[in-house]
Scaffold this motif. Structure first.
Motif, mmCIF file in Angstrom:
data_model
loop_
_atom_site.group_PDB
_atom_site.id
_atom_site.type_symbol
_atom_site.label_atom_id
_atom_site.label_comp_id
_atom_site.label_asym_id
_atom_site.label_seq_id
_atom_site.Cartn_x
_atom_site.Cartn_y
_atom_site.Cartn_z
ATOM 1 N N UNK A 7 0.949 -1.147 -0.029
ATOM 2 C CA UNK A 7 0.134 -0.002 0.076
ATOM 3 C C UNK A 7 0.872 1.222 0.049
ATOM 4 N N UNK A 8 2.201 1.110 0.524
ATOM 5 C CA UNK A 8 2.995 2.687 0.620
ATOM 6 C C UNK A 8 3.503 2.628 -0.647
ATOM 7 N N UNK A 9 3.692 1.607 -1.397
ATOM 8 C CA UNK A 9 4.456 1.897 -2.719
ATOM 9 C C UNK A 9 3.712 2.929 -3.748
ATOM 10 N N UNK A 10 2.593 2.867 -3.995
ATOM 11 C CA UNK A 10 1.839 3.486 -4.918
ATOM 12 C C UNK A 10 1.806 4.799 -4.264
ATOM 13 N N UNK A 11 1.613 5.148 -2.881
ATOM 14 C CA UNK A 11 1.553 6.235 -2.191
ATOM 15 C C UNK A 11 2.910 7.210 -2.691
ATOM 16 N N UNK A 12 3.915 6.391 -2.328
ATOM 17 C CA UNK A 12 5.377 6.941 -2.391
ATOM 18 C C UNK A 12 5.575 7.225 -3.868
ATOM 19 N N UNK A 13 5.198 6.577 -5.018
ATOM 20 C CA UNK A 13 5.379 6.479 -6.327
ATOM 21 C C UNK A 13 4.437 7.935 -6.604
ATOM 22 N N UNK A 14 3.338 8.187 -6.229
ATOM 23 C CA UNK A 14 2.607 9.250 -6.411
ATOM 24 C C UNK A 14 3.239 10.451 -5.802
ATOM 25 N N UNK A 15 3.810 10.451 -4.739
ATOM 26 C CA UNK A 15 4.575 11.541 -4.014
ATOM 27 C C UNK A 15 5.661 11.908 -4.952
ATOM 28 N N UNK A 16 6.227 11.192 -5.426
ATOM 29 C CA UNK A 16 7.560 11.242 -6.333
ATOM 30 C C UNK A 16 7.105 11.595 -7.598
ATOM 31 N N UNK A 17 6.274 11.336 -8.358
ATOM 32 C CA UNK A 17 5.617 11.979 -9.529
ATOM 33 C C UNK A 17 5.090 13.370 -9.332
ATOM 34 N N UNK A 18 4.468 13.547 -8.004
ATOM 35 C CA UNK A 18 3.951 14.956 -7.697
ATOM 36 C C UNK A 18 5.045 15.996 -7.890
ATOM 37 N N UNK A 19 6.197 15.342 -6.919
ATOM 38 C CA UNK A 19 7.493 16.341 -6.807
ATOM 39 C C UNK A 19 8.192 16.596 -8.072
ATOM 40 N N UNK A 20 8.233 15.507 -8.948
ATOM 41 C CA UNK A 20 9.016 15.704 -10.117
ATOM 42 C C UNK A 20 8.143 16.623 -11.104
ATOM 43 N N UNK A 21 6.797 16.579 -10.882
ATOM 44 C CA UNK A 21 6.082 17.674 -12.062
ATOM 45 C C UNK A 21 6.106 18.963 -11.477
ATOM 46 N N UNK A 22 6.189 19.125 -10.319
ATOM 47 C CA UNK A 22 6.383 20.358 -9.341
ATOM 48 C C UNK A 22 7.834 20.934 -9.998
ATOM 49 N N UNK A 23 9.045 20.098 -9.626
ATOM 50 C CA UNK A 23 10.318 20.480 -10.070
ATOM 51 C C UNK A 23 10.388 20.854 -11.725
ATOM 52 N N UNK A 24 9.715 20.120 -12.360
ATOM 53 C CA UNK A 24 9.635 20.224 -13.902
ATOM 54 C C UNK A 24 8.928 21.755 -14.129
ATOM 55 N N UNK A 25 8.062 21.972 -13.534
ATOM 56 C CA UNK A 25 7.236 23.412 -13.534
ATOM 57 C C UNK A 25 8.079 24.530 -13.129
ATOM 58 N N UNK A 26 8.758 24.250 -12.029
ATOM 59 C CA UNK A 26 9.703 25.312 -11.549
ATOM 60 C C UNK A 26 10.670 25.677 -12.450
ATOM 61 N N UNK A 27 11.338 24.337 -13.148
ATOM 62 C CA UNK A 27 12.487 24.508 -14.101
ATOM 63 C C UNK A 27 11.996 25.350 -15.516
ATOM 64 N N UNK A 28 10.617 24.944 -15.721
ATOM 65 C CA UNK A 28 10.323 25.522 -16.954
ATOM 66 C C UNK A 28 10.039 27.017 -16.901
ATOM 67 N N UNK A 29 9.392 27.353 -15.743
ATOM 68 C CA UNK A 29 8.880 28.748 -15.461
ATOM 69 C C UNK A 29 10.334 29.580 -15.178
ATOM 70 N N UNK A 30 11.494 29.101 -14.520
ATOM 71 C CA UNK A 30 12.685 29.640 -14.286
ATOM 72 C C UNK A 30 13.524 29.804 -15.441
ATOM 73 N N UNK A 31 13.238 28.917 -16.477
ATOM 74 C CA UNK A 31 14.181 29.030 -17.728
ATOM 75 C C UNK A 31 13.360 29.760 -18.873
ATOM 76 N N UNK A 32 12.104 29.867 -18.815
ATOM 77 C CA UNK A 32 11.479 30.745 -19.606
ATOM 78 C C UNK A 32 11.658 32.496 -19.171
#
Length: 187
Positions: A7-32
């Motif tokens: 049960x912990x694996x999907x939750x951990x994967x979802x948090x990692x995916x959410x964190x990766x998306x947030x980092x990508x958004x910050x990267x894109x806004x900063x780069x733009x």
């Protein structure tokens, strides 16, 4: 494998995916943001040099610099360098981050030139010669302009931290005359 571990694996994967998306958004806004800033200086440099008859067509460099510096900002954020002075008035963390990341970019640029000299079999001193050929005034001017560009960037960054990024985005991108919008009401 126990049920709780499964049960912990999907939750951990979802948090990692959410964190990766947030980092990508910050990267894109900063780069733009940085690309627009560097691009405007590239146009300015081209126009000034055109008056003397010197062609200048280095538009791709602005994008590459923006991508590299955006990555430096993310790395600094990852290591927690941005947390200092967050309990002070807003101007303090804004100026701290602008100067700090200006210095980070300067150091990163020096390391980049040293590695470039080493990879092109000129040795580390080949990279230092390249820095010397660029000139201290040019390097100082670039760092100064980058620090100036970082001030409004980190001002918005800090406002997003305090207000929340969704609320900050709503303030800038929603219709102020829409029903239920509190921005158009007088205090």
């Amino acid at each position: 494998m126990t049920k709780t571990m499964k049960a912990e694996r999907p939750a951990k994967t979802a948090r990692l995916r959410e964190r990766a998306i947030e980092e990508l958004q910050v990267f894109c806004v900063t780069a733009l943001y940085l690309w627009v800033f560097f691009g405007s200086f590239t146009v300015y440099r081209r126009l000034v040099l055109a008056e003397t008859g010197v062609p200048y067509l280095h538009y791709g460099i602005a994008l590459i610099e923006a991508l590299i510096i955006a990555k430096v900002v993310l790395i600094g954020r990852m290591f927690g360098f941005t947390k200092r002075f967050e309990d002070k008035p807003l101007i303090v963390p804004v100026l701290y981050k602008a100067v700090l990341f200006g210095i980070f970019v300067l150091l990163f640029s020096i390391v980049e030139h040293l590695v470039d000299g080493w990879l092109h079999e000129q040795g580390l001193f080949g990279g230092l010669r390249e820095i010397d050929e660029t000139g201290a005034h040019e390097i100082g001017a670039r760092v100064l302009m980058l620090i100036v560009a970082f001030v409004p960037f980190f001002a918005f960054w800090e406002l997003g931290r305090i207000l929340g990024t969704r609320k900050l985005a709503a303030i800038f991108f929603s219709d102020p005359h829409a029903p239920g919008d509190t921005r158009s009401q007088a205090p």
